[in-house]
Design an enzyme around this catalytic site. Structure first.
Site, PDB file in Angstrom:
ATOM      1  N   TYR A 285      10.859  23.969  29.552  1.00  0.00           N
ATOM      2  CA  TYR A 285       9.795  24.103  30.563  1.00  0.00           C
ATOM      3  C   TYR A 285      10.088  25.253  31.527  1.00  0.00           C
ATOM      4  O   TYR A 285       9.185  25.978  31.935  1.00  0.00           O
ATOM      5  CB  TYR A 285       9.654  22.803  31.366  1.00  0.00           C
ATOM      6  CG  TYR A 285       8.881  21.712  30.648  1.00  0.00           C
ATOM      7  CD1 TYR A 285       7.486  21.703  30.648  1.00  0.00           C
ATOM      8  CD2 TYR A 285       9.538  20.699  29.971  1.00  0.00           C
ATOM      9  CE1 TYR A 285       6.768  20.709  29.999  1.00  0.00           C
ATOM     10  CE2 TYR A 285       8.836  19.689  29.311  1.00  0.00           C
ATOM     11  CZ  TYR A 285       7.455  19.704  29.325  1.00  0.00           C
ATOM     12  OH  TYR A 285       6.746  18.725  28.677  1.00  0.00           O
TER      13      TYR A 285
ATOM     14  N   ASP B 117      10.300  12.723  38.182  1.00  0.00           N
ATOM     15  CA  ASP B 117       9.932  13.490  36.999  1.00  0.00           C
ATOM     16  C   ASP B 117      11.118  14.344  36.565  1.00  0.00           C
ATOM     17  O   ASP B 117      11.927  14.755  37.405  1.00  0.00           O
ATOM     18  CB  ASP B 117       8.728  14.393  37.277  1.00  0.00           C
ATOM     19  CG  ASP B 117       8.104  14.880  35.981  1.00  0.00           C
ATOM     20  OD1 ASP B 117       7.270  14.161  35.415  1.00  0.00           O
ATOM     21  OD2 ASP B 117       8.487  15.979  35.503  1.00  0.00           O
TER      22      ASP B 117
ATOM     23  N   ARG C 175      -1.075   6.939  44.580  1.00  0.00           N
ATOM     24  CA  ARG C 175      -1.121   8.357  44.201  1.00  0.00           C
ATOM     25  C   ARG C 175      -2.145   9.099  45.054  1.00  0.00           C
ATOM     26  O   ARG C 175      -1.876  10.212  45.523  1.00  0.00           O
ATOM     27  CB  ARG C 175      -1.470   8.438  42.716  1.00  0.00           C
ATOM     28  CG  ARG C 175      -1.748   9.795  42.151  1.00  0.00           C
ATOM     29  CD  ARG C 175      -0.449  10.517  41.832  1.00  0.00           C
ATOM     30  NE  ARG C 175      -0.713  11.670  40.981  1.00  0.00           N
ATOM     31  CZ  ARG C 175      -1.326  12.775  41.401  1.00  0.00           C
ATOM     32  NH1 ARG C 175      -1.745  12.875  42.645  1.00  0.00           N
ATOM     33  NH2 ARG C 175      -1.526  13.778  40.564  1.00  0.00           N
TER      34      ARG C 175
ATOM     35  N   ARG D 250       7.184   5.399  31.142  1.00  0.00           N
ATOM     36  CA  ARG D 250       6.024   5.676  31.998  1.00  0.00           C
ATOM     37  C   ARG D 250       5.293   4.408  32.414  1.00  0.00           C
ATOM     38  O   ARG D 250       4.064   4.407  32.534  1.00  0.00           O
ATOM     39  CB  ARG D 250       5.027   6.610  31.289  1.00  0.00           C
ATOM     40  CG  ARG D 250       5.524   8.023  31.057  1.00  0.00           C
ATOM     41  CD  ARG D 250       5.249   8.915  32.262  1.00  0.00           C
ATOM     42  NE  ARG D 250       5.648  10.284  31.980  1.00  0.00           N
ATOM     43  CZ  ARG D 250       4.782  11.270  31.734  1.00  0.00           C
ATOM     44  NH1 ARG D 250       3.500  11.038  31.751  1.00  0.00           N
ATOM     45  NH2 ARG D 250       5.230  12.468  31.489  1.00  0.00           N
TER      46      ARG D 250
ATOM     47  N   ARG E  42      -0.751   6.180  35.693  1.00  0.00           N
ATOM     48  CA  ARG E  42      -2.192   6.168  35.959  1.00  0.00           C
ATOM     49  C   ARG E  42      -2.987   5.062  35.290  1.00  0.00           C
ATOM     50  O   ARG E  42      -4.130   4.832  35.641  1.00  0.00           O
ATOM     51  CB  ARG E  42      -2.785   7.537  35.589  1.00  0.00           C
ATOM     52  CG  ARG E  42      -2.430   8.597  36.617  1.00  0.00           C
ATOM     53  CD  ARG E  42      -2.821   9.981  36.156  1.00  0.00           C
ATOM     54  NE  ARG E  42      -2.051  10.341  34.980  1.00  0.00           N
ATOM     55  CZ  ARG E  42      -2.010  11.557  34.446  1.00  0.00           C
ATOM     56  NH1 ARG E  42      -2.732  12.514  34.968  1.00  0.00           N
ATOM     57  NH2 ARG E  42      -1.271  11.810  33.395  1.00  0.00           N
TER      58      ARG E  42
END
Ligand code: CP3
Length: 360
Positions: A167, A88, A51, A38, A42
């Protein structure tokens, strides 16, 4: 230089070869090459800017010039040895046609897939077409790296079938994925059908990334550690082994990294039976145990606690040095044990890069 040739994706052998690819392929390179899970995200102000420009997260993943830009941001700032494609793991279910959104502050939300009808509605034959912008991101990123950072290797990735299925069945993130684990026991035939579709989709998705210029690929199995040993063998090891075999049949020199998070004592069996070139260690794994359980020609990657990176200073130094000391002399890639935290101060990442570059 051979590695400056755009279309050729097979590993380049010899002295000019990229340090990350040498280590992933089983060479003990020192100081070790490094990148961070990652690493685009952010905690970087330049990421937050792009973003905001993209609007939502899926738009960012499917707009090639913006996704390529954020892939390269941590390379520009820190000079890592690897750039990981910005996308992702849930873009595979998305490309199979499962409705997905990333709700602010809530994480991913999917329309649950829990029966044969929902599984039958997944469109394997349209995956490549829907995921085309992601492959275009790979192409753009590889070209930019070859032009501006020719020693940096481009890593493609996918989630492993178990984690992605968890998921897809649950419909959202979860502490324990009760529904998915329950289905794997109660209806292994239906669950197995979903896993088989994901094995095929993931194989094809990784092959398309390699064809577009990815030089190594990683399988993220973030929820591998919640399974019993029997279920781990059936839903983690077997599907991963099939994907590795499929990828290697066409691209034998592309290194594969496997990340069986919280596999604990099963890490050795995972390494030997999946055939991955390098195993990524999670934060809880003792690197000395991994070094004894995994064959010496298989690389290890990891495993600094992301919270030590948040803390910085002496805590960061102590933890990083322990890992480096345990890994010296074997093929190793320095990384975190899980994704970077969004509260990570950027100067702590600089501190870590300096320390690893000095060899500890
Ligand atoms: O490592 C990288 O820099 C490459 C990009 C990458 C992302 N996700 C970007 C992302 C990679 C390799 C992933 C993998 C991923 N995604 C995993 C496996 C690794 C792990 O962390 O266990 C998992 C389980 C996911 C699923 C996922 N994606 C969740 C649970 C979330 C929400 C959590 C959060 O931090 O908000 C995401 C969203 C996501 N994926 C973000 C990023 C940068 C944050 C989205 C944003 O910018 O708002």
């Amino acid at each position: 230089m051979a590695e400056a040739q755009g279309g050729a994706n097979e590993g380049v052998s010899g002295e000019g070869r990229k340090p990350l690819l040498r280590a992933l392929g089983g060479e003990a390179v020192w100081p070790p090459p490094m990148w961070l899970m990652r690493q685009a995200g952010r905690y970087l102000p330049e990421y937050r800017e792009v973003r905001a420009q993209a609007g939502d997260f899926i738009a960012l993943c499917t707009t090639p010039n913006l996704a390529a830009e954020v892939t390269i941001q941590p390379i520009r700032r820190y000079g890592m040895d690897g750039a990981i494609l910005f996308s992702d793991i849930l873009m595979v279910p998305w490309a199979l046609g499962q409705p997905l959104r990333f709700a602010e502050g809530e994480g991913p939300v999917l329309e649950p897939v829990r029966d044969a009808a929902a599984i039958g509605a997944l469109q394997l034959d349209r995956m490549r077409e829907r995921a085309a912008p992601i492959f275009e991101t790979v192409r753009l990123t590889r070209a930019a790296l070859e032009a501006h950072a020719p020693k940096v290797a481009l890593i493609g990735f996918a989630g492993s079938p178990w984690t992605v299925a968890a998921y897809m069945v649950e419909g959202h993130g979860s502490r324990d994925f009760h529904t998915a684990r329950g289905m794997a026991y109660a209806d292994p035939q239906t669950f197995g059908k979903l896993i088989r579709i994901l094995v095929d989709a993931t194989t094809d998705y990784l092959l398309a990334q390699i064809e577009a210029g990815a030089e190594a690929v990683m399988l993220f199995d973030s929820w591998a550690g919640m399974l019993s040993p029997g279920q781990f063998r059936r839903w983690v090891i077997e599907p991963s082994a099939t994907i590795v075999r499929n990828v290697k049949r066409l691209h034998p020199s592309i290194p594969v990294i496997g990340f069986p998070r919280l596999a604990g004592p099963l890490i050795g069996e995972y390494a030997s039976r999946t055939g991955v070139n390098t195993v990524a260690m999670d934060t809880a794994m003792d690197p000395r145990f991994a070094a004894s359980a995994v064959a010496p020609n298989v690389g290890l990657q990891g495993n600094l606690d992301p919270l030590a990176l948040v803390a910085g200073g002496i805590a960061l130094e102590t933890e990083a040095r322990q890992i480096l000391a345990a890994m010296r002399g074997r093929p190793f890639v320095f990384n975190l044990g899980h994704g970077i935290e969004k509260v990570t101060p950027t100067e702590h990442v600089s501190q870590l890069v300096r320390l690893v570059r000095s060899g500890g």
